[in-house]
Design a protein around this motif. Structure first.
Motif, PDB file in Angstrom:
ATOM      1  N   ARG A  16       0.857  -1.186   0.000  1.00 37.88           N
ATOM      2  CA  ARG A  16       0.000   0.000   0.000  1.00 37.88           C
ATOM      3  C   ARG A  16       0.889   1.231   0.000  1.00 37.88           C
ATOM      4  O   ARG A  16       2.073   1.154   0.308  1.00 37.88           O
ATOM      5  CB  ARG A  16      -0.867   0.043   1.256  1.00 37.88           C
ATOM      6  N   SER A  17       0.280   2.374  -0.281  1.00 31.10           N
ATOM      7  CA  SER A  17       1.024   3.629  -0.153  1.00 31.10           C
ATOM      8  C   SER A  17       1.351   3.826   1.328  1.00 31.10           C
ATOM      9  O   SER A  17       0.691   3.273   2.204  1.00 31.10           O
ATOM     10  CB  SER A  17       0.196   4.800  -0.684  1.00 31.10           C
ATOM     11  N   ASP A  28       0.909   6.366   3.273  1.00 30.43           N
ATOM     12  CA  ASP A  28      -0.201   6.971   4.020  1.00 30.43           C
ATOM     13  C   ASP A  28      -1.283   5.941   4.333  1.00 30.43           C
ATOM     14  O   ASP A  28      -1.801   5.881   5.445  1.00 30.43           O
ATOM     15  CB  ASP A  28      -0.810   8.135   3.241  1.00 30.43           C
ATOM     16  N   ARG A  29      -1.628   5.141   3.333  1.00 28.31           N
ATOM     17  CA  ARG A  29      -2.669   4.127   3.524  1.00 28.31           C
ATOM     18  C   ARG A  29      -2.206   3.060   4.522  1.00 28.31           C
ATOM     19  O   ARG A  29      -2.984   2.620   5.370  1.00 28.31           O
ATOM     20  CB  ARG A  29      -3.031   3.486   2.174  1.00 28.31           C
ATOM     21  N   GLN A  30      -0.930   2.655   4.444  1.00 38.23           N
ATOM     22  CA  GLN A  30      -0.420   1.656   5.378  1.00 38.23           C
ATOM     23  C   GLN A  30      -0.407   2.206   6.804  1.00 38.23           C
ATOM     24  O   GLN A  30      -0.710   1.488   7.750  1.00 38.23           O
ATOM     25  CB  GLN A  30       0.981   1.175   4.979  1.00 38.23           C
ATOM     26  N   GLU A  77      -2.501   4.327   7.992  1.00 39.02           N
ATOM     27  CA  GLU A  77      -3.902   4.294   8.419  1.00 39.02           C
ATOM     28  C   GLU A  77      -4.309   2.883   8.847  1.00 39.02           C
ATOM     29  O   GLU A  77      -4.961   2.693   9.874  1.00 39.02           O
ATOM     30  CB  GLU A  77      -4.782   4.776   7.265  1.00 39.02           C
ATOM     31  N   VAL A  78      -3.892   1.889   8.058  1.00 40.82           N
ATOM     32  CA  VAL A  78      -4.183   0.488   8.391  1.00 40.82           C
ATOM     33  C   VAL A  78      -3.498   0.107   9.703  1.00 40.82           C
ATOM     34  O   VAL A  78      -4.097  -0.541  10.560  1.00 40.82           O
ATOM     35  CB  VAL A  78      -3.735  -0.440   7.234  1.00 40.82           C
ATOM     36  N   ASP A  79      -2.256   0.532   9.875  1.00 39.43           N
ATOM     37  CA  ASP A  79      -1.520   0.240  11.110  1.00 39.43           C
ATOM     38  C   ASP A  79      -2.247   0.796  12.332  1.00 39.43           C
ATOM     39  O   ASP A  79      -2.337   0.142  13.367  1.00 39.43           O
ATOM     40  CB  ASP A  79      -0.104   0.811  11.049  1.00 39.43           C
ATOM     41  N   GLN A 139      -5.469   1.371  12.592  1.00 39.87           N
ATOM     42  CA  GLN A 139      -6.700   0.602  12.788  1.00 39.87           C
ATOM     43  C   GLN A 139      -6.415  -0.756  13.440  1.00 39.87           C
ATOM     44  O   GLN A 139      -7.239  -1.278  14.192  1.00 39.87           O
ATOM     45  CB  GLN A 139      -7.418   0.380  11.460  1.00 39.87           C
ATOM     46  N   PHE A 180      -9.912  -4.641   5.325  1.00 37.47           N
ATOM     47  CA  PHE A 180      -8.599  -4.166   4.904  1.00 37.47           C
ATOM     48  C   PHE A 180      -8.213  -4.467   3.469  1.00 37.47           C
ATOM     49  O   PHE A 180      -7.179  -3.990   3.009  1.00 37.47           O
ATOM     50  CB  PHE A 180      -7.521  -4.740   5.826  1.00 37.47           C
ATOM     51  N   VAL A 212      -7.932  -4.254  -0.490  1.00 42.22           N
ATOM     52  CA  VAL A 212      -7.951  -3.063  -1.345  1.00 42.22           C
ATOM     53  C   VAL A 212      -9.067  -3.128  -2.352  1.00 42.22           C
ATOM     54  O   VAL A 212      -9.518  -4.065  -2.818  1.00 42.22           O
ATOM     55  CB  VAL A 212      -6.603  -2.906  -2.084  1.00 42.22           C
TER      56      VAL A 212
END
Length: 129
Positions: A34-35, A37-39, A41-43, A45, A127, A129
């Motif tokens: 993932r990008s 920023d997206r990673q 955000e996932v981290d 969460q 999670f 994509v």
């Protein structure tokens, strides 16, 4: 007869455990990229998720494969050898059944998922994509 059966299964676990862990390591799926920023955000969460597991449980291995595939840094707690984790699992979910995913929502309520298929479906739905 009963001690012999216990000895047999204990020996079987001792022999097969390392083989199962090696197979898990060698057969890991490719991790999702993932990008940054997206990673991140996932981290963040994933901080609300905890997986209670046994190291050599085949269903736990299945869930860990999916966590690796989705690049999810979910905390994993050993509920087999750690009595505090096992007690928390018993009190929260009502049984010492693994794998079990503890989901803490933003309002502080806790939900427990106890089936590997349900856990994988939840992780994919949240999670993927």
């Amino acid at each position: 007869m009963k001690p012999f059966i216990r000895f047999f299964f204990r020996t079987l676990r001792i022999v097969l455990g390392p083989v199962m862990l090696l197979k898990e390591r060698l057969s890991r799926p490719a991790a999702l990229v993932r990008s940054a920023d997206r990673q991140a955000e996932v981290d963040s969460q994933c901080k609300d998720l905890v997986l209670y597991q046994f190291k050599t449980c085949p269903f736990c291995i299945k869930v860990r494969h999916e966590m690796h595939r989705l690049s999810l840094p979910i905390v994993r707690l050993d509920a087999q050898h750690d009595t505090l984790n096992r007690t928390a699992l018993l009190q929260g979910s009502g049984a010492a059944k693994v794998p079990c995913l503890r989901i803490t929502s933003a309002n502080g309520s806790v939900h427990w998922l106890t089936e590997s298929g349900a856990i994988i479906d939840h992780l994919r739905g949240r999670f993927a994509v």
